[in-house]
Motif scaffolding. Structure first.
Motif, mmCIF file in Angstrom:
data_model
loop_
_atom_site.group_PDB
_atom_site.id
_atom_site.type_symbol
_atom_site.label_atom_id
_atom_site.label_comp_id
_atom_site.label_asym_id
_atom_site.label_seq_id
_atom_site.Cartn_x
_atom_site.Cartn_y
_atom_site.Cartn_z
ATOM 1 N N ASN A 36 0.847 -1.203 0.000
ATOM 2 C CA ASN A 36 0.000 0.000 0.000
ATOM 3 C C ASN A 36 0.881 1.252 0.000
ATOM 4 O O ASN A 36 2.110 1.169 -0.053
ATOM 5 C CB ASN A 36 -0.991 -0.027 1.174
ATOM 6 N N SER A 131 -4.500 -0.254 -9.915
ATOM 7 C CA SER A 131 -5.394 0.853 -10.276
ATOM 8 C C SER A 131 -4.795 2.139 -9.725
ATOM 9 O O SER A 131 -3.907 2.094 -8.862
ATOM 10 C CB SER A 131 -6.776 0.618 -9.667
ATOM 11 N N ASP A 135 -5.489 -0.593 -6.069
ATOM 12 C CA ASP A 135 -6.100 -1.930 -6.097
ATOM 13 C C ASP A 135 -5.277 -2.829 -7.009
ATOM 14 O O ASP A 135 -4.716 -2.365 -8.009
ATOM 15 C CB ASP A 135 -7.531 -1.860 -6.646
ATOM 16 N N MET A 137 -5.293 -5.797 -9.612
ATOM 17 C CA MET A 137 -6.271 -6.419 -10.499
ATOM 18 C C MET A 137 -5.586 -7.463 -11.370
ATOM 19 O O MET A 137 -4.604 -7.148 -12.041
ATOM 20 C CB MET A 137 -6.905 -5.349 -11.373
ATOM 21 N N GLU A 284 -10.051 -8.818 -8.262
ATOM 22 C CA GLU A 284 -9.601 -7.471 -7.882
ATOM 23 C C GLU A 284 -9.509 -7.391 -6.376
ATOM 24 O O GLU A 284 -10.448 -7.779 -5.672
ATOM 25 C CB GLU A 284 -10.660 -6.445 -8.301
ATOM 26 N N LEU A 285 -8.395 -6.900 -5.886
ATOM 27 C CA LEU A 285 -8.210 -6.795 -4.439
ATOM 28 C C LEU A 285 -8.047 -5.336 -4.048
ATOM 29 O O LEU A 285 -7.289 -4.600 -4.685
ATOM 30 C CB LEU A 285 -6.939 -7.539 -4.015
ATOM 31 N N SER A 286 -8.746 -4.940 -2.992
ATOM 32 C CA SER A 286 -8.428 -3.643 -2.402
ATOM 33 C C SER A 286 -8.237 -3.831 -0.911
ATOM 34 O O SER A 286 -8.744 -4.786 -0.320
ATOM 35 C CB SER A 286 -9.489 -2.596 -2.721
#
Ligand code: BG6
Length: 296
Positions: A36, A131, A135, A137, A284-286
């Motif tokens: 992050n 993204s 995120d 993807m 997709e991961l956030s």
């Protein structure tokens, strides 16, 4: 940016303007890092992971293809995770990811040896993208390129290892009351009872036909991972717990406390492609601070 990773293996580093980043090894087409904007690692990779063919790298996001687990006659989780992928210099358009500038396109085609164990020619294109908000993807496009007119059938998973602070404090929302196949009980089918999923022993389940959104809440870190998926009806949940952890050479005895696998997958209903046909599957991961999720 293509550079050398552990043991001289090629890796691609993706960086996004707000400071998030990801790393993808060409070996396995495997994401091994996702950070992050504070530089915190969000994926788990074992301190004992072996970055050396033919062993698959323990952690990150191995790709299980053309077989998930032992659901077939191939080696466990298929061969894509221990093959050398290439950079795709002629990628197909990936319209849904067009906002992202930090991405890489990889491709896997079967070798002569692969065709001996799975006699189907295919092109597997994988786009890994960050993204603008960080995120992660993953989009897979698999095409049957056989000239013999024969369809082929596969199962699939994005075998995602999330990094968590303490497995006993983690819960998953989005899978409660669903049917699942329990790998620890001869793949028998059961129905999940009750509330959100929590962890106090070994788990190895394939949740069937799940919602497209699953939340993994890490209370200690005050972080929620949101997994969104498309084209992948199932979701695998796996944690070794202590006993199995000790049996695995490339996994630390106590590392089970700090990892949880939640995997967008297509297992129960294998996918069949006729020659010329293409399948697409996305994950997709956030990662969001938990306070943002209150009230959901
Ligand atoms: C999970 C499976 O997805 O992967 C488990 O459900 C399996 O049964 C685990 O043990 C790890 O597999 P491997 O081959 O990477 O050790």
């Amino acid at each position: 940016e293509l550079c050398k990773g552990i043991n001289g293996l090629d890796k691609v580093v993706l960086r996004e303007s707000r400071g998030t980043s990801a790393e993808v090894y060409l070996y396995g087409g495997q994401v091994t890092s996702w950070k992050n904007d504070h530089g915190e690692e969000l994926l788990f990779v074992s301190s004992k992971a072996i970055f050396k063919p033919p062993k698959a790298i323990r952690g990150g996001i191995p790709i299980c293809f053309p077989q998930f687990g032992s659901h077939g006659s191939l080696e466990q989780h298929g061969f894509a995770r221990n093959r050398q992928w290439s950079i795709d210099t002629d990628p197909l358009p990936f319209p849904t990811n067009s906002l992202s500038k930090a991405y890489v396109d990889l491709i896997l085609r079967p070798s002569e040896e692969d065709l001996k164990i799975w006699a189907h020619s295919f092109e597997f294109r994988l786009r890994v993208a960050l993204s603008p908000g960080g995120d992660l993807m993953l989009t897979s496009r698999i095409r049957n390129t056989s000239a013999d007119g024969k369809p082929f059938t596969f199962t699939f998973a994005y075998h995602t290892y999330f990094s968590v602070s303490d497995i006993s404090e983690v819960r998953i929302e989005g899978l409660e009351t669903l049917d699942y196949l329990d790998n620890l009980q001869n793949k028998e089918r059961f129905t999940e009872q009750g509330d959100a999923i929590t962890f106090e022993s070994e788990v190895d389940k394939i949740y069937l036909s799940t919602p497209t959104k699953i939340a993994i809440m890490d209370h200690e870190k005050k972080r929620t991972f949101v997994l969104r998926k498309d084209g992948l009806p199932d979701a695998v949940v796996w944690n070794t717990w202590d006993k199995k952890a000790k049996q695995m050479a490339d996994f630390g005895d106590d590392e089970y406390k700090h990892m949880l696998c939640v995997e967008a997958a297509a297992v129960e209903k294998p996918i069949t492609l006729k020659p010329g046909e293409e399948w697409k599957g996305r994950q997709e991961l956030s990662a969001v601070p938990s306070s943002y999720c209150s009230g959901q």
